[in-house]
Design an enzyme around this catalytic site. Structure first.
Site, PDB file in Angstrom:
ATOM      1  N   SER A 136     115.431 -28.571  -7.168  1.00 45.08           N
ATOM      2  CA  SER A 136     115.778 -29.330  -5.965  1.00 45.08           C
ATOM      3  C   SER A 136     116.357 -30.651  -6.442  1.00 45.08           C
ATOM      4  O   SER A 136     116.143 -31.051  -7.596  1.00 45.08           O
ATOM      5  CB  SER A 136     114.504 -29.608  -5.162  1.00 45.08           C
ATOM      6  OG  SER A 136     114.717 -30.628  -4.211  1.00 45.08           O
ATOM      7  N   TYR A 149     105.283 -32.301  -4.383  1.00 44.96           N
ATOM      8  CA  TYR A 149     106.349 -31.282  -4.400  1.00 44.96           C
ATOM      9  C   TYR A 149     107.382 -31.625  -5.467  1.00 44.96           C
ATOM     10  O   TYR A 149     107.808 -30.765  -6.244  1.00 44.96           O
ATOM     11  CB  TYR A 149     106.996 -31.200  -3.010  1.00 44.96           C
ATOM     12  CG  TYR A 149     108.246 -30.327  -2.964  1.00 44.96           C
ATOM     13  CD1 TYR A 149     108.158 -28.946  -3.150  1.00 44.96           C
ATOM     14  CD2 TYR A 149     109.510 -30.886  -2.746  1.00 44.96           C
ATOM     15  CE1 TYR A 149     109.299 -28.145  -3.120  1.00 44.96           C
ATOM     16  CE2 TYR A 149     110.643 -30.093  -2.709  1.00 44.96           C
ATOM     17  CZ  TYR A 149     110.539 -28.732  -2.893  1.00 44.96           C
ATOM     18  OH  TYR A 149     111.674 -27.943  -2.869  1.00 44.96           O
TER      19      TYR A 149
HETATM   20  N1  LIG Z   1     115.510 -25.811   2.117  1.00 44.14           N
HETATM   21  C1  LIG Z   1     115.637 -26.895   1.381  1.00 44.14           C
HETATM   22  O1  LIG Z   1     115.966 -27.994   1.893  1.00 44.14           O
HETATM   23  C2  LIG Z   1     115.448 -26.828  -0.115  1.00 44.14           C
HETATM   24  C3  LIG Z   1     115.929 -27.895  -0.882  1.00 44.14           C
HETATM   25  C4  LIG Z   1     115.757 -27.883  -2.248  1.00 44.14           C
HETATM   26  C5  LIG Z   1     115.120 -26.807  -2.856  1.00 44.14           C
HETATM   27  N2  LIG Z   1     114.646 -25.779  -2.092  1.00 44.14           N
HETATM   28  C6  LIG Z   1     113.952 -24.684  -2.789  1.00 44.14           C
HETATM   29  O2  LIG Z   1     114.588 -23.451  -2.496  1.00 44.14           O
HETATM   30  C7  LIG Z   1     113.642 -22.387  -2.561  1.00 44.14           C
HETATM   31  C8  LIG Z   1     113.763 -21.515  -1.315  1.00 44.14           C
HETATM   32  O3  LIG Z   1     113.427 -22.306  -0.190  1.00 44.14           O
HETATM   33  P1  LIG Z   1     114.026 -22.028   1.262  1.00 44.14           P
HETATM   34  O4  LIG Z   1     114.695 -23.256   1.700  1.00 44.14           O
HETATM   35  O5  LIG Z   1     114.756 -20.748   1.326  1.00 44.14           O
HETATM   36  O6  LIG Z   1     112.635 -21.959   2.088  1.00 44.14           O
HETATM   37  P2  LIG Z   1     112.003 -20.825   3.012  1.00 44.14           P
HETATM   38  O7  LIG Z   1     112.977 -20.300   3.989  1.00 44.14           O
HETATM   39  O8  LIG Z   1     110.742 -21.444   3.535  1.00 44.14           O
HETATM   40  O9  LIG Z   1     111.640 -19.657   1.984  1.00 44.14           O
HETATM   41  C9  LIG Z   1     110.604 -19.774   1.056  1.00 44.14           C
HETATM   42  C10 LIG Z   1     110.258 -18.388   0.518  1.00 44.14           C
HETATM   43  O10 LIG Z   1     109.169 -18.516  -0.414  1.00 44.14           O
HETATM   44  C11 LIG Z   1     108.213 -17.521  -0.116  1.00 44.14           C
HETATM   45  N3  LIG Z   1     106.862 -17.913  -0.504  1.00 44.14           N
HETATM   46  C12 LIG Z   1     106.205 -19.071  -0.197  1.00 44.14           C
HETATM   47  N4  LIG Z   1     104.933 -19.002  -0.634  1.00 44.14           N
HETATM   48  C13 LIG Z   1     104.785 -17.798  -1.235  1.00 44.14           C
HETATM   49  C14 LIG Z   1     103.696 -17.111  -1.840  1.00 44.14           C
HETATM   50  N5  LIG Z   1     102.467 -17.655  -1.916  1.00 44.14           N
HETATM   51  N6  LIG Z   1     103.904 -15.877  -2.349  1.00 44.14           N
HETATM   52  C15 LIG Z   1     105.119 -15.286  -2.252  1.00 44.14           C
HETATM   53  N7  LIG Z   1     106.184 -15.868  -1.680  1.00 44.14           N
HETATM   54  C16 LIG Z   1     106.005 -17.094  -1.159  1.00 44.14           C
HETATM   55  C17 LIG Z   1     108.319 -17.340   1.397  1.00 44.14           C
HETATM   56  O11 LIG Z   1     107.864 -16.045   1.760  1.00 44.14           O
HETATM   57  P3  LIG Z   1     106.498 -15.677   2.533  1.00 44.14           P
HETATM   58  O12 LIG Z   1     106.137 -16.825   3.406  1.00 44.14           O
HETATM   59  O13 LIG Z   1     106.841 -14.413   3.271  1.00 44.14           O
HETATM   60  O14 LIG Z   1     105.531 -15.431   1.435  1.00 44.14           O
HETATM   61  C18 LIG Z   1     109.811 -17.436   1.618  1.00 44.14           C
HETATM   62  O15 LIG Z   1     110.419 -16.187   1.422  1.00 44.14           O
HETATM   63  C19 LIG Z   1     112.275 -23.040  -2.762  1.00 44.14           C
HETATM   64  O16 LIG Z   1     111.917 -22.981  -4.118  1.00 44.14           O
HETATM   65  C20 LIG Z   1     112.505 -24.484  -2.335  1.00 44.14           C
HETATM   66  O17 LIG Z   1     111.623 -25.367  -3.002  1.00 44.14           O
HETATM   67  C21 LIG Z   1     114.798 -25.760  -0.736  1.00 44.14           C
END
Ligand SMILES: NC(=O)c1ccc[n+]([C@@H]2O[C@H](COP(=O)([O-])OP(=O)(O)OC[C@H]3O[C@@H](n4cnc5c(N)ncnc54)[C@H](OP(=O)(O)O)[C@@H]3O)[C@@H](O)[C@H]2O)c1
Length: 285
Positions: A136, A149
């Protein structure tokens, strides 16, 4: 279509992971889609015969052990690994319990390490593979109320940078993805897990949260937040490239803030962040 090999996408039930799984399946990869929400994964698998759902809770050490063993023993091994599962919690350090910080590290860092360790032996034997780790913008510098985080993502950056050098001699490519704010379920989940900070914090922190909240709202006025496709496209670009870059970064303010972090010294960058977040003039009597 001829298969391009096996890919594993963690966190494939929503957001960036879901979009990445769909794109990789479209490109001809056999995709293992992992996350907790089974129905979501099954719905995703209906979109492509190349997607196989694998429900797993990455915070459950027994489930993670079982999954890792399964990965080590696959008849066709994973050669593309997208370590994407992750979540966030908010709050000033005093407002985040140590146990919830540990749960953040379990998913964002330790599961990433364990799954990578399970995929590496085959990649090494085959002398090929691509590992893409989701960091991130806060993997390079934190925003206030995101210390824990950000710490997980700083750790992901370090593990990824070291690994890139360690396994390059075996033809394994290791990529860091550094998104800025992306419109997924990420914020909603963080809000739900964090709960109502203002009602449970010490009154001292109220003006900090309120001022910071207003500062961020101002910063993001008229900024359109991109969807997960932006980052999924970057990931697939890295996977398909003959020689992927070490780091891909995209999203609102990402180029500007990462550029400032390189340009300014620690003192200068701290001042810039206090200004950007609106906290610069705040004194709590
Ligand atoms: N969105 C942003 O602004 C942003 C910015 C920078 C970096 N990121 C990074 O990008 C990545 C994806 O995030 P996103 O934005 O796509 O968020 P998201 O839509 O909330 O997706 C997160 C995913 O992680 C899974 N997950 C969470 N806890 C888990 C667990 N205990 N076991 C297995 N799976 C788990 C969730 O699935 P389940 O709930 O079904 O388990 C979901 O599929 C993350 O690493 C996040 O830190 C996001």
């Amino acid at each position: 279509m001829e298969t391009k090999g096996k890919a594993l996408v963690t966190g494939a039930s929503s957001g960036i992971g879901r979009e990445t799984a769909l794109r990789l399946a479209r490109e001809g990869f056999q995709v293992i889609a992992a996350a907790r929400r089974k129905e979501r994964l099954e719905e995703l698998a209906k979109r492509s015969p190349n997607i196989v759902p694998r429900p797993v809770d990455l915070s459950d050490s027994q489930a993670l052990d079982d999954f890792s063993r399964e990965l080590l023993n696959l008849s066709e091994p994973v050669t593309v690994l997208i370590n994407n599962a992750g979540f966030s919690l908010r709050g000033a350090l005093e407002d985040v319990s140590l146990s919830s910080i540990k749960s953040l590290f379990e998913v964002n860092l330790f599961a990433l390490i364990k799954i990578t360790q399970a995929c590496l032996p085959w990649m090494r034997r085959l002398r090929k593979g691509t590992i893409v780790n989701l960091s991130s913008i806060v993997g390079k510098f934190p925003f206030p109320t995101s210390g824990p985080y950000s710490a997980t993502k700083h750790a992901v950056e370090a593990i990824t940078d070291a690994l890139r050098m360690e396994v390059r001699p075996f033809g394994i490519r290791v990529v860091t993805i550094r998104p800025g704010m992306i419109g997924t379920e990420f914020n909603e989940t963080a809000n739900r897990l964090t709960g109502d900070l203002l009602s449970r914090t010490d009154p001292d922190y109220k003006p900090v949260y309120q001022t910071y909240g207003a500062g961020m709202a101002k910063l993001f006025t008229n900024v359109s937040i991109p969807g997960p496709e932006l980052i999924a496209d970057l990931i697939v670009e890295a996977v398909l490239s003959d020689s992927p870059g070490a780091v891909y970064a995209k999203g609102p303010f990402v180029k500007e803030l990462l550029g400032e972090r390189l340009r300014l010294d620690d003192e200068g960058f701290y001042r810039l962040m206090m200004e950007k977040t609106g906290l610069k003039g705040l004194i709590v009597e």
